[in-house]
Design an enzyme around this catalytic site. Structure first.
Site: not given
Ligand code: DSN
Length: 415
Positions: A53, A198, A233
């Protein structure tokens, strides 16, 4: 801790992965948003970095033990800056949609207007399609391409003057032409709008200098890292320094929790790969391969949307050949060629059974395929489309596809 191998502990998942590996090896992957990552990228994705984390940013984490995570994340940031010439980079967005949504929340108030491209003209769902939650919060006004498939800048300017958008958004998912960022920036400046691009589909082509780069010109540029950029990804936001604080705050804590650091390390590796001279050759070949497909499909009498391609993809109306995009996708699937059914501009048909198919060359080019193979594949695609109801013929094409793929092995190390 479970110490069994995947094969011993979970043979069902092991089998599914094995079958998917075979599918990727033995098929022709032509979905233009897909690609094949390197073994180095795969290694980082499957690494123990997934255990950690690390909410916060490099040097400013909410958790202890982030010293090595910081190394990986800083490398990803530095390499992305070098690749695109960015002032500020956030590598934490989990994918392209979260990256776009974080930008909206960073820069807009509910009800603010965004001028973005219509989905059927090549835009993306997250650019304001009414089915998205973002469209309930913000006011998306959509522009379209003109009858010759170009973005009509006079119309865009008129719409900008009329609607006074807070953001003008360009960059598309099914649009195959170059974008004139300087001219769009001039329109945005005239109406006081923020510029956002984008570049998810074409990031690899931009990184290699094969398409115009909006990063030095535009305020905000979002991307995914797994398409032409050939990484894991994931998503990324690049922006001018003056937007850095707002963007970072919107990604975390505004929108996301802990970043996926195995993924961020894999992004760093992909960026290193994209900085290599061989990546420029790769990007050039992607375009050359797409141009070869363009010539073949035009010669076979197909209607190419936007008149052709300047990038890695083609959007083709197949209805003139007597079938729908869905029927073409299914026939090509049986023939071992993966494409996706896609709406064409102002498609009279439905999204689940549209008029077009969208396909491209990034994944085939990664396998080493060039013009010779593109010529062959275009012929097989036409043959499959023309024989879409003839299963025997489609299986015969699939056998040819399998023979071709054997000459371009993908992951022999994983067999
Ligand atoms: N799903 C991606 C594509 O195929 O273009 C865009 O999000």
């Amino acid at each position: 801790m479970n110490k069994q191998t995947l094969a011993d502990f979970d043979p069902q998942i092991k089998e599914a992965i094995k079958h998917e590996l075979n599918r990727q090896e033995q098929g022709l992957e032509m979905i233009p948003s897909e690609n094949f990552v390197s073994l180095a990228v795969l290694e980082a994705l499957g690494s123990i970095l997934t255990n950690k984390y690390s909410e916060g940013y490099v040097g400013k984490r909410y958790y202890g033990g982030c010293e090595y995570i910081d190394v990986a994340e800083q490398l990803a940031i530095d390499r992305a800056k070098q690749l695109f010439g960015a002032e500020h980079v956030n590598v934490q967005p989990l994918s392209g949609a979260p990256a776009n949504i974080a930008v909206y929340f960073a820069l807009l108030q509910p009800g603010d207007t965004v001028l973005g491209m219509d989905l059927s003209h090549g835009g993306h769902l997250t650019h304001g399609h009414p089915v998205t939650y973002m469209a309930k919060i913000f006011n998306f006004v959509r522009y379209k391409t003109n009858e010759i498939g170009k973005i009509d800048l006079d119309n865009l300017r008129a719409m900008a003057l009329e609607h006074k958008p807070k953001i003008i958004l360009v960059g598309y998912s099914a649009y195959s032409r170059e974008i004139e960022y300087e001219k769009i920036k001039a329109i945005a400046d005239e109406v006081g709008a923020i510029t956002m691009a984008d570049i998810a589909h074409i990031a690899g082509l931009i990184a290699a200098g094969e398409m115009n780069n909006p990063v030095p010109i535009f305020d905000i540029v979002t991307t995914t890292t797994h398409k032409t950029l050939r990484g894991p990804r994931g998503g990324m936001i690049m922006c001018k320094e003056k937007f850095a604080k707002d963007i970072d705050k919107a990604v975390f804590p505004g929108f996301q929790g802990g970043p996926h650091e195995n993924n961020i390390a894999a992004k760093a590796i992909a960026f290193k790969e994209a900085l290599e001279p061989s990546f420029k050759e790769y990007a050039k070949q992607i375009k050359a391969n797409a141009k070869t497909l363009e010539a073949k499909f035009l010669a076979s009498g197909y209607k190419l949307m936007f008149g052709g391609t300047d990038n890695h993809l083609l959007l083709v109306d197949v209805t003139g050949k007597g079938l729908s995009g869905k029927q073409a996708q299914i026939a090509l699937d049986i023939a071992g060629i993966t494409v996706n059914k896609n709406m064409i501009p102002d498609d009279p048909r439905s999204p689940m059974d549209p008029s077009g198919i969208r396909f491209g060359t990034p994944a085939l080019t990664t396998r080493g395929m060039k013009e010779t193979e593109m010529n062959l594949i275009a012929d097989w695609m036409d043959e499959a489309i023309m024989n879409w109801q003839n299963e025997e013929k489609l299986i015969e094409i699939k056998n040819r596809v399998i023979e071709l793929t054997k000459k371009f092995p993908l992951y022999p190390e994983l067999q």
